[in-house]
Design an enzyme around this catalytic site. Structure first.
Site, mmCIF file in Angstrom:
data_model
loop_
_atom_site.group_PDB
_atom_site.id
_atom_site.type_symbol
_atom_site.label_atom_id
_atom_site.label_comp_id
_atom_site.label_asym_id
_atom_site.label_seq_id
_atom_site.Cartn_x
_atom_site.Cartn_y
_atom_site.Cartn_z
ATOM 1 N N ARG A 4 -9.163 -10.399 -3.752
ATOM 2 C CA ARG A 4 -8.222 -11.009 -2.813
ATOM 3 C C ARG A 4 -8.959 -11.510 -1.589
ATOM 4 N NH1 ARG A 4 -3.134 -7.053 -2.143
ATOM 5 N NH2 ARG A 4 -3.408 -7.730 0.016
ATOM 6 N N ARG A 22 -12.107 -3.975 -4.613
ATOM 7 C CA ARG A 22 -10.908 -4.135 -5.445
ATOM 8 C C ARG A 22 -10.906 -5.448 -6.224
ATOM 9 N NH1 ARG A 22 -4.965 -3.379 -2.907
ATOM 10 N NH2 ARG A 22 -5.498 -5.210 -1.661
ATOM 11 N N ARG A 48 -5.910 -5.365 9.112
ATOM 12 C CA ARG A 48 -4.752 -4.851 8.367
ATOM 13 C C ARG A 48 -4.527 -3.367 8.661
ATOM 14 N NH1 ARG A 48 -6.703 -6.541 2.703
ATOM 15 N NH2 ARG A 48 -4.883 -5.493 1.881
ATOM 16 N N ARG A 52 7.727 -2.582 6.125
ATOM 17 C CA ARG A 52 6.514 -2.390 6.913
ATOM 18 C C ARG A 52 6.834 -2.304 8.401
ATOM 19 N NH1 ARG A 52 2.883 -4.905 2.716
ATOM 20 N NH2 ARG A 52 0.732 -4.662 3.384
ATOM 21 N N LYS A 107 -1.083 2.335 -3.496
ATOM 22 C CA LYS A 107 0.352 2.141 -3.773
ATOM 23 C C LYS A 107 0.558 1.233 -4.988
ATOM 24 C CE LYS A 107 1.320 0.294 0.267
ATOM 25 N NZ LYS A 107 -0.054 0.158 0.795
HETATM 26 P P1 AMP Z 1 -0.062 -6.298 0.321
HETATM 27 O O1 AMP Z 1 -0.260 -6.931 -1.012
HETATM 28 O O2 AMP Z 1 1.106 -5.346 0.349
HETATM 29 O O3 AMP Z 1 -1.321 -5.694 0.880
HETATM 30 O O4 AMP Z 1 0.349 -7.484 1.322
HETATM 31 C C1 AMP Z 1 -0.538 -8.557 1.565
HETATM 32 C C2 AMP Z 1 -0.095 -9.297 2.813
HETATM 33 O O5 AMP Z 1 1.232 -9.832 2.623
HETATM 34 C C3 AMP Z 1 0.018 -8.428 4.069
HETATM 35 O O6 AMP Z 1 -1.235 -8.294 4.736
HETATM 36 C C4 AMP Z 1 1.028 -9.238 4.886
HETATM 37 O O7 AMP Z 1 0.417 -10.372 5.462
HETATM 38 C C5 AMP Z 1 1.987 -9.730 3.817
HETATM 39 N N1 AMP Z 1 3.098 -8.782 3.576
HETATM 40 C C6 AMP Z 1 3.351 -8.075 2.444
HETATM 41 N N2 AMP Z 1 4.452 -7.320 2.573
HETATM 42 C C7 AMP Z 1 4.896 -7.548 3.830
HETATM 43 C C8 AMP Z 1 5.994 -7.043 4.583
HETATM 44 N N3 AMP Z 1 6.840 -6.136 4.078
HETATM 45 N N4 AMP Z 1 6.160 -7.497 5.853
HETATM 46 C C9 AMP Z 1 5.330 -8.409 6.377
HETATM 47 N N5 AMP Z 1 4.261 -8.912 5.740
HETATM 48 C C10 AMP Z 1 4.041 -8.489 4.465
#
Ligand code: AMP
Length: 216
Positions: free
Chosen positions: A160, A127, A171, A88, A13
């Site tokens: 990360r 990554r 996750r 989410r 994404k």
């Molecule tokens: P991402 O970069 O989208 O993989 O997000 C990294 C982390 O941020 C996730 O594993 C969650 O802990 C938190 N996070 C990101 N977006 C959301 C969301 N919309 N709702 C809740 N937690 C989020």
């Protein structure tokens, strides 16, 4: 163009959002990026979010929706946006719908990246992210020209902390339990288009471009 990219972690994404925003000059809104910035700056919301992120769990809806609605209000979203990593949960989707309705800017499309677990694991464990511009690379699939250095801005590349195998498994679990139901949610609203997140960056972008150009 007002679109949501939906799919498991590692579906591509973020990578596709970067390509889309470069081509169509729309805004990239990633709640993961907003949260990581808040953690880095040690703001109050960042400090609250950190333990959830480190464990690979979702940050509470209220915290993340407040950050998102603030971002929507303070950004120039008139030309359009790509939402990556939000919503989410169904609750987040409902809050988003209300916020966009108030701005008279309903969603046009939700693109669902259907992705196998094998692809997810391979992508996330290798990554690399640029500290400068957020560019995304991969140790073997998409290595930078110079090790550890971003091709686009010369920034430092890092892995990360939540891209380790155990956190990735959680996750994926969290995605299956809390986010996956959004597929049906958006299907019922006639907004969903499915693509394969297993494809490489370029073939997938060609498919996305075809979808986007039919609509915009
Ligand atoms: P991402 O970069 O989208 O993989 O997000 C990294 C982390 O941020 C996730 O594993 C969650 O802990 C938190 N996070 C990101 N977006 C959301 C969301 N919309 N709702 C809740 N937690 C989020």
């Amino acid at each position: 163009m007002r679109i949501v990219l939906l799919g498991p972690p590692g579906a591509g994404k973020g990578t596709q959002a970067n390509v889309i925003v470069n081509k169509y000059k729309v805004l990239h809104i990633s709640t993961g990026d907003i949260l990581r910035e808040a953690v880095k700056n040690e703001t109050a919301p960042g400090l609250r979010a950190k333990k959830f992120m480190d464990a690979g769990n979702l940050v509470p809806d209220q915290l993340v929706t407040e950050m998102l609605t603030e971002k929507l209000k303070n950004s120039n979203v008139k030309t359009g946006f790509v939402l990556d990593g939000f919503p989410r949960t169904v609750n987040q989707a409902e809050i988003l719908e209300t916020a966009l309705c108030e701005l008279s800017m309903p969603l046009d499309l939700v693109i669902y990246f259907a992705t196998s677990e094998q692809t997810i694991l391979k992508r996330l464990t290798g990554r690399l992210i640029c500290r400068g511009c957020g560019g995304i690379f991969h140790l073997t699939n998409m290595p930078p020209l110079k090790e550890g250095i971003c091709d686009f801005c010369g920034g430092e590349l890092y892995q990360r902390s939540d891209d380790c195998e155990q956190t990735i498994k959680n996750r994926i679990d969290v995605y299956n339990k809390q986010t996956k139901e959004l597929i049906g949610y958006y299907e019922r609203k006639n907004l969903l288009q499915k693509v394969s997140g297993d494809l490489d960056v370029e073939p997938l972008f060609i498919i996305l471009q075809n979808i986007l150009e039919k609509i915009f």
